[in-house]
Design a protein around this motif. Sequence first.
Motif, PDB file in Angstrom:
ATOM      1  N   ALA A 178      31.536 -21.931 -65.744  1.00 20.52           N
ATOM      2  CA  ALA A 178      32.174 -21.663 -66.904  1.00 20.52           C
ATOM      3  C   ALA A 178      33.228 -20.095 -66.484  1.00 20.52           C
ATOM      4  O   ALA A 178      34.636 -20.300 -67.225  1.00 20.52           O
ATOM      5  N   ILE A 179      32.807 -19.491 -65.915  1.00 22.30           N
ATOM      6  CA  ILE A 179      33.513 -18.326 -65.357  1.00 22.30           C
ATOM      7  C   ILE A 179      34.327 -18.419 -64.159  1.00 22.30           C
ATOM      8  O   ILE A 179      34.983 -17.381 -63.709  1.00 22.30           O
ATOM      9  N   SER A 180      34.353 -19.541 -63.468  1.00 17.29           N
ATOM     10  CA  SER A 180      35.010 -19.685 -61.893  1.00 17.29           C
ATOM     11  C   SER A 180      34.586 -18.790 -61.056  1.00 17.29           C
ATOM     12  O   SER A 180      35.303 -18.028 -60.505  1.00 17.29           O
ATOM     13  N   LEU A 181      33.042 -18.420 -60.912  1.00 18.30           N
ATOM     14  CA  LEU A 181      32.773 -17.502 -60.002  1.00 18.30           C
ATOM     15  C   LEU A 181      32.722 -18.037 -58.512  1.00 18.30           C
ATOM     16  O   LEU A 181      32.723 -19.220 -58.422  1.00 18.30           O
ATOM     17  N   MET A 182      33.525 -17.371 -57.694  1.00 16.59           N
ATOM     18  CA  MET A 182      33.643 -17.557 -56.621  1.00 16.59           C
ATOM     19  C   MET A 182      32.608 -17.006 -55.539  1.00 16.59           C
ATOM     20  O   MET A 182      32.187 -16.042 -55.359  1.00 16.59           O
ATOM     21  N   PRO A 183      32.185 -17.961 -54.576  1.00 19.36           N
ATOM     22  CA  PRO A 183      31.192 -17.445 -53.495  1.00 19.36           C
ATOM     23  C   PRO A 183      31.821 -16.444 -52.668  1.00 19.36           C
ATOM     24  O   PRO A 183      33.210 -16.385 -52.292  1.00 19.36           O
ATOM     25  N   ASN A 184      31.414 -15.337 -52.278  1.00 14.44           N
ATOM     26  CA  ASN A 184      31.748 -14.526 -50.940  1.00 14.44           C
ATOM     27  C   ASN A 184      32.090 -15.285 -49.845  1.00 14.44           C
ATOM     28  O   ASN A 184      31.161 -16.273 -49.483  1.00 14.44           O
ATOM     29  N   GLU A 185      33.105 -14.771 -49.184  1.00 12.74           N
ATOM     30  CA  GLU A 185      33.541 -15.592 -47.685  1.00 12.74           C
ATOM     31  C   GLU A 185      32.039 -15.579 -46.848  1.00 12.74           C
ATOM     32  O   GLU A 185      31.990 -16.344 -45.991  1.00 12.74           O
ATOM     33  N   GLU A 186      31.512 -14.224 -46.886  1.00 15.86           N
ATOM     34  CA  GLU A 186      30.353 -14.274 -45.912  1.00 15.86           C
ATOM     35  C   GLU A 186      29.164 -14.992 -46.055  1.00 15.86           C
ATOM     36  O   GLU A 186      28.615 -15.416 -44.953  1.00 15.86           O
ATOM     37  N   PHE A 187      29.113 -15.965 -47.193  1.00 18.75           N
ATOM     38  CA  PHE A 187      28.169 -16.781 -47.425  1.00 18.75           C
ATOM     39  C   PHE A 187      28.238 -18.086 -46.447  1.00 18.75           C
ATOM     40  O   PHE A 187      27.534 -18.687 -46.059  1.00 18.75           O
TER      41      PHE A 187
END
Length: 198
Positions: A178-187
């Motif tokens: 719902a908050i459009s949480l983006m994963p870190n590139e490092e993952f």
Amino acid sequence: MSTEPKPVCRYPVPDVVDLPEDLRDRILEVQHKAGFVPNVFLALARRPAELRAFLAYHDALLLREESGLSKAEKEMVIVATSGANRCLYCVVAHGAILRVYAKAPRLADQLATNPLKAEVTPRQAAMLAFALKVALDAQSITEADYAALREQGWDDEDAWDILSIAGLFGLSNRIANAISLMPNEEFHLMGRLPRTKG
């Protein structure tokens, strides 16, 4: 193509230095171990009391040593149910953790897309079937579902761990989506390639 970094989520995130000391210390400890701050900490830190509550339940489930589930199996539950809930952040972040714990670079992708085709044991398949039913159809859980777990060696306390992890991450998946949480590139690359010594 824009080179601007994507925002962490649709809400502004606080500066780590401005957080209460206990949360700042926790985040800096994670940063020291991982080399970066996972975006979920930043997103949830906008409401410190809620982040504390989330971390307390997270830790109670995932760090519980008496559990019959291994660390990798707990992450398998998270990745499979997060995939079913179509949560980009949790699939990517916990997929990375699973790859590291299980030392199996393909497993997270398999679980996120089709757990029925994943390279798991029959015991783990029963665990995942139960977790997915909790995630997608919990109102239909019956004693037969618990019996199917017992047939593969899981007891009722293990079932509680499985259903609680699926439940907590159902909450997490819905907030992250719902908050459009983006994963870190490092993952994205974690656990896919052998670690280099240097």
